[in-house]
Design an enzyme around this catalytic site. Structure first.
Site, PDB file in Angstrom:
ATOM      1  N   ARG A  58       0.774  -1.201   0.067  1.00 48.51           N
ATOM      2  CA  ARG A  58       0.216   0.020  -0.097  1.00 48.51           C
ATOM      3  C   ARG A  58       0.909   1.251  -0.072  1.00 48.51           C
ATOM      4  O   ARG A  58       0.346   2.483  -0.475  1.00 48.51           O
ATOM      5  CB  ARG A  58      -0.971  -0.144   1.040  1.00 48.51           C
ATOM      6  CG  ARG A  58      -2.072  -0.942   0.901  1.00 48.51           C
ATOM      7  CD  ARG A  58      -3.120  -0.977   1.902  1.00 48.51           C
ATOM      8  NE  ARG A  58      -2.661  -1.462   3.212  1.00 48.51           N
ATOM      9  CZ  ARG A  58      -2.392  -2.638   3.626  1.00 48.51           C
ATOM     10  NH1 ARG A  58      -2.740  -3.605   2.916  1.00 48.51           N
ATOM     11  NH2 ARG A  58      -1.795  -3.211   4.716  1.00 48.51           N
ATOM     12  N   GLU A  95       4.958 -10.883  15.231  1.00 47.64           N
ATOM     13  CA  GLU A  95       4.578 -11.541  16.394  1.00 47.64           C
ATOM     14  C   GLU A  95       4.659 -12.814  16.377  1.00 47.64           C
ATOM     15  O   GLU A  95       5.178 -13.547  17.269  1.00 47.64           O
ATOM     16  CB  GLU A  95       2.945 -11.231  16.563  1.00 47.64           C
ATOM     17  CG  GLU A  95       2.581 -11.419  17.593  1.00 47.64           C
ATOM     18  CD  GLU A  95       0.840 -11.092  18.048  1.00 47.64           C
ATOM     19  OE1 GLU A  95       0.571 -10.398  16.948  1.00 47.64           O
ATOM     20  OE2 GLU A  95       0.481 -11.498  18.893  1.00 47.64           O
TER      21      GLU A  95
HETATM   22  P1  AMP Z   1       4.210  -2.454  11.322  1.00 44.23           P
HETATM   23  O1  AMP Z   1       5.672  -3.227  10.907  1.00 44.23           O
HETATM   24  O2  AMP Z   1       4.052  -3.279  12.544  1.00 44.23           O
HETATM   25  O3  AMP Z   1       4.658  -1.101  11.712  1.00 44.23           O
HETATM   26  O4  AMP Z   1       3.252  -2.803  10.431  1.00 44.23           O
HETATM   27  C1  AMP Z   1       3.152  -1.933   9.278  1.00 44.23           C
HETATM   28  C2  AMP Z   1       2.789  -2.784   8.034  1.00 44.23           C
HETATM   29  O5  AMP Z   1       1.781  -3.467   8.153  1.00 44.23           O
HETATM   30  C3  AMP Z   1       2.363  -1.698   6.693  1.00 44.23           C
HETATM   31  O6  AMP Z   1       2.942  -1.967   5.738  1.00 44.23           O
HETATM   32  C4  AMP Z   1       0.753  -1.709   6.991  1.00 44.23           C
HETATM   33  O7  AMP Z   1       0.310  -1.727   5.915  1.00 44.23           O
HETATM   34  C5  AMP Z   1       0.625  -3.058   7.859  1.00 44.23           C
HETATM   35  N1  AMP Z   1      -0.341  -2.906   8.994  1.00 44.23           N
HETATM   36  C6  AMP Z   1       0.030  -3.255  10.310  1.00 44.23           C
HETATM   37  N2  AMP Z   1      -1.083  -3.173  10.938  1.00 44.23           N
HETATM   38  C7  AMP Z   1      -2.100  -2.754  10.095  1.00 44.23           C
HETATM   39  C8  AMP Z   1      -3.503  -2.189  10.486  1.00 44.23           C
HETATM   40  N3  AMP Z   1      -4.009  -2.250  11.804  1.00 44.23           N
HETATM   41  N4  AMP Z   1      -4.298  -2.047   9.429  1.00 44.23           N
HETATM   42  C9  AMP Z   1      -3.759  -1.706   8.022  1.00 44.23           C
HETATM   43  N5  AMP Z   1      -2.429  -2.186   7.956  1.00 44.23           N
HETATM   44  C10 AMP Z   1      -1.575  -2.433   8.653  1.00 44.23           C
END
Ligand code: AMP
Length: 170
Positions: A58, A95
């Site tokens: 995205r 996780e």
């Molecule tokens: P993180 O690595 O935990 O910061 O997760 C970020 C990535 O996961 C991004 O590329 C987001 O598109 C996706 N992502 C994580 N959590 C969500 C959420 N609650 N809603 C949509 N996309 C998420």
């Protein structure tokens, strides 16, 4: 402009326990889309950014539009096996298990000043790995930008670089 009514919470997607932030209503609204891209671009005008790096998938929707506004190039960070040329890889913990992202090794130069873009900042693991890739490729990180910061998860602290978000959930 309040974008929250255009961000849809989808419980238990893509798996149980995750509340997914669906940005498709925001993207489909001409005013909200323009407002979001403008907000990210305006915050970074005058910082000498030469490349906007977007993270699959995205991040690819937002980063090229921002790059156009900043008169910068666009560089993709992709999931493994998608980039056709020699690539640098970074793995990061999830996780359960781990994930890997890649960048073409010749996509950035030492003179490049980079803004990294993704749709959502959650724990910061993905952006943390992306930052390492950009630094290993030899460029300077100017900052990171997101449509949405799930600030209650504390991802910004983990990133250790400037974080800009259009909408933050505290
Ligand atoms: P993180 O690595 O935990 O910061 O997760 C970020 C990535 O996961 C991004 O590329 C987001 O598109 C996706 N992502 C994580 N959590 C969500 C959420 N609650 N809603 C949509 N996309 C998420």
């Amino acid at each position: 402009m309040d974008l929250r009514p255009l961000i849809r919470d989808v419980p238990d997607f893509p798996k149980k326990g995750i509340v997914f932030k669906d940005i498709t209503p925001l993207l489909g609204n001409a005013s909200a889309l323009a407002f979001s891209i403008d907000a990210i671009a305006t915050a970074h005008i005058g910082k000498g950014i030469t490349k906007v790096v977007g993270i699959e998938s995205r991040g690819f929707i937002i980063a090229p539009a921002v790059a156009l506004r900043l008169c910068a190039g666009f560089v993709p960070i992709r999931k493994p096996g998608k980039l056709p040329w020699k690539a640098l890889s970074e793995s990061y913990g999830l996780e359960y298990g781990s994930d890997t992202i890649q960048i073409h090794e010749d996509s950035l130069e030492a003179s490049d000043r980079v803004l990294l873009v993704d749709d959502v900042l959650a724990t910061g693991g993905t952006m943390g790995a992306a930052l390492k890739l950009v630094q290993r490729a030899g460029a300077t990180v100017v900052g990171t930008a997101f449509l949405i910061d799930l600030a209650f998860l504390g991802g910004a602290k983990r990133i250790g670089q400037p974080v800009f978000s259009v909408v933050a959930y505290q």
